[in-house]
Write a protein that holds these residues in place. Structure first.
Motif, short mmCIF file in Angstrom:
data_model
loop_
_atom_site.label_atom_id
_atom_site.label_comp_id
_atom_site.label_asym_id
_atom_site.label_seq_id
_atom_site.Cartn_x
_atom_site.Cartn_y
_atom_site.Cartn_z
N ASN A 145 0.80 -0.67 10.84
CA ASN A 145 1.69 -1.65 10.25
C ASN A 145 2.77 -1.95 11.28
O ASN A 145 3.52 -1.05 11.68
CB ASN A 145 2.31 -1.05 8.97
CG ASN A 145 3.31 -1.96 8.31
OD1 ASN A 145 3.87 -2.86 8.93
ND2 ASN A 145 3.54 -1.70 7.03
N THR B 270 -2.16 2.09 6.92
CA THR B 270 -2.49 0.95 6.06
C THR B 270 -3.97 0.90 5.70
O THR B 270 -4.36 0.06 4.90
CB THR B 270 -2.10 -0.38 6.75
OG1 THR B 270 -2.80 -0.49 7.98
CG2 THR B 270 -0.60 -0.48 6.97
N TYR C 142 4.24 4.73 1.42
CA TYR C 142 3.58 3.70 2.21
C TYR C 142 4.23 2.32 2.08
O TYR C 142 3.72 1.35 2.62
CB TYR C 142 2.10 3.61 1.82
CG TYR C 142 1.37 4.88 2.13
CD1 TYR C 142 1.10 5.25 3.44
CD2 TYR C 142 0.95 5.74 1.11
CE1 TYR C 142 0.44 6.43 3.74
CE2 TYR C 142 0.28 6.93 1.40
CZ TYR C 142 0.04 7.25 2.72
OH TYR C 142 -0.61 8.41 3.01
#
Length: 133
Positions: free
Chosen positions: A5, A13, A125
């Motif tokens: 990312n 990701t 995340y």
């Protein structure tokens, strides 16, 4: 190979086979209902007990992976649904007859209305400013 990312180079990701089940990759190296690589900490029972103790009749699991929490809640007669960004994990959940679908936690407002939402191991995340208001 792990996708990066650009906003956070260390944030993972990709949540497919390599993350859940590849024995030679970083990740769970075999994500299963009875063990998941986290020193056998299994939150499914605790979430079910919470719902039962608080008379929760409907719940969503954001980041449901293969649907183990959804399965646990359904077994306790709680109307449960699961959402995850992983096509790999959701396909497994659906193969097992579980009501799970592809949806991003950052778009939580589009989910079905429920009395309780669980987000186990998913918030790390996303950035706080990415979450719906």
């Amino acid at each position: 190979m792990t996708e990066v990312n650009p906003a956070n180079p260390v944030r993972r990701t990709d949540f497919e086979y390599s993350y859940f089940d590849d024995p030679d990759a970083t990740g769970y190296q075999g994500y299963a209902k009875d063990h998941n690589g986290d020193d056998n900490y299994l939150p499914w029972t605790g979430a079910r007990e919470f719902c039962v103790a608080n008379n929760v009749t409907s719940a969503a699991d954001w980041g449901c992976a293969k649907g183990y929490l959804v399965e646990e809640l359904l077994a306790a007669d709680i109307d449960a649904i699961g959402y995850d960004v992983s096509e790999y994990a959701v396909a497994i959940a659906k193969e097992n007859g579980l009501p799970c679908s592809i949806r991003d936690l950052r778009e939580a407002g589009g989910g079905r209305r429920v009395e309780a939402s669980f987000v186990l191991g998913s918030l790390m995340y996303v950035d706080e400013d990415e979450l719906p208001g």
